[in-house]
Design an enzyme around this catalytic site. Structure first.
Site, PDB file in Angstrom:
ATOM      1  N   CYS A  23     -28.429  22.055 -19.618  1.00  0.00           N
ATOM      2  CA  CYS A  23     -27.711  22.301 -19.694  1.00  0.00           C
ATOM      3  C   CYS A  23     -26.220  23.293 -19.330  1.00  0.00           C
ATOM      4  CB  CYS A  23     -27.082  22.482 -21.373  1.00  0.00           C
ATOM      5  SG  CYS A  23     -26.709  23.071 -22.095  1.00  0.00           S
ATOM      6  N   CYS A  33     -24.944  26.277 -22.266  1.00  0.00           N
ATOM      7  CA  CYS A  33     -26.458  26.585 -22.529  1.00  0.00           C
ATOM      8  C   CYS A  33     -26.530  27.887 -21.227  1.00  0.00           C
ATOM      9  CB  CYS A  33     -27.604  26.121 -22.391  1.00  0.00           C
ATOM     10  SG  CYS A  33     -27.708  24.954 -23.252  1.00  0.00           S
TER      11      CYS A  33
END
Length: 120
Positions: free
Chosen positions: A35, A38
């Site tokens: 991600c 993230c």
């Protein structure tokens, strides 16, 4: 994604002890290695944890390696941050935020009583 000194990792096996049974508030960063948002949030989370060390515990949970906790808390999008107090979820923030916005959002929630639940 390794955590910095102010942020530790939790797993399905340690979630109850380190999050739900914690004496103080705990911010859980539900994330995944693939991600990009993230990864962008990682330094923001680390800075927040360092700035509030001793007042709030900040932990990371890799949703790919810890599916049970991710499913239990309905994680369908990462990053998702959930704030727990007294073993209860009191706030949920979905998506990446700049540090100032994260600080503002969490300050609002932390100023409320333990029974108050907020979603963004």
């Amino acid at each position: 994604m390794p955590s910095g000194p102010s942020v530790r990792s939790v797993t399905d096996a340690t979630f109850v002890d380190q999050v739900l049974l914690s004496d103080g508030p705990v911010l859980v960063d539900f994330w995944a290695a693939w991600c990009k948002p993230c990864r962008a949030m990682a330094p923001v989370i680390e800075q927040f944890a360092a700035a509030h060390q001793g007042r709030i515990t900040v932990v990371k949970l890799d949703v790919d390696k810890n599916r049970e906790s991710a499913e239990t808390y309905g994680i369908t999008t990462v990053p998702t941050l959930k704030l727990f107090r007294g073993g209860r979820e009191v706030a949920s923030i979905v998506g990446a935020l700049p540090r100032k916005a994260l600080e503002t959002r969490l300050r609002e929630v932390l100023g409320r009583g333990p029974g108050t639940r907020s979603r963004s």
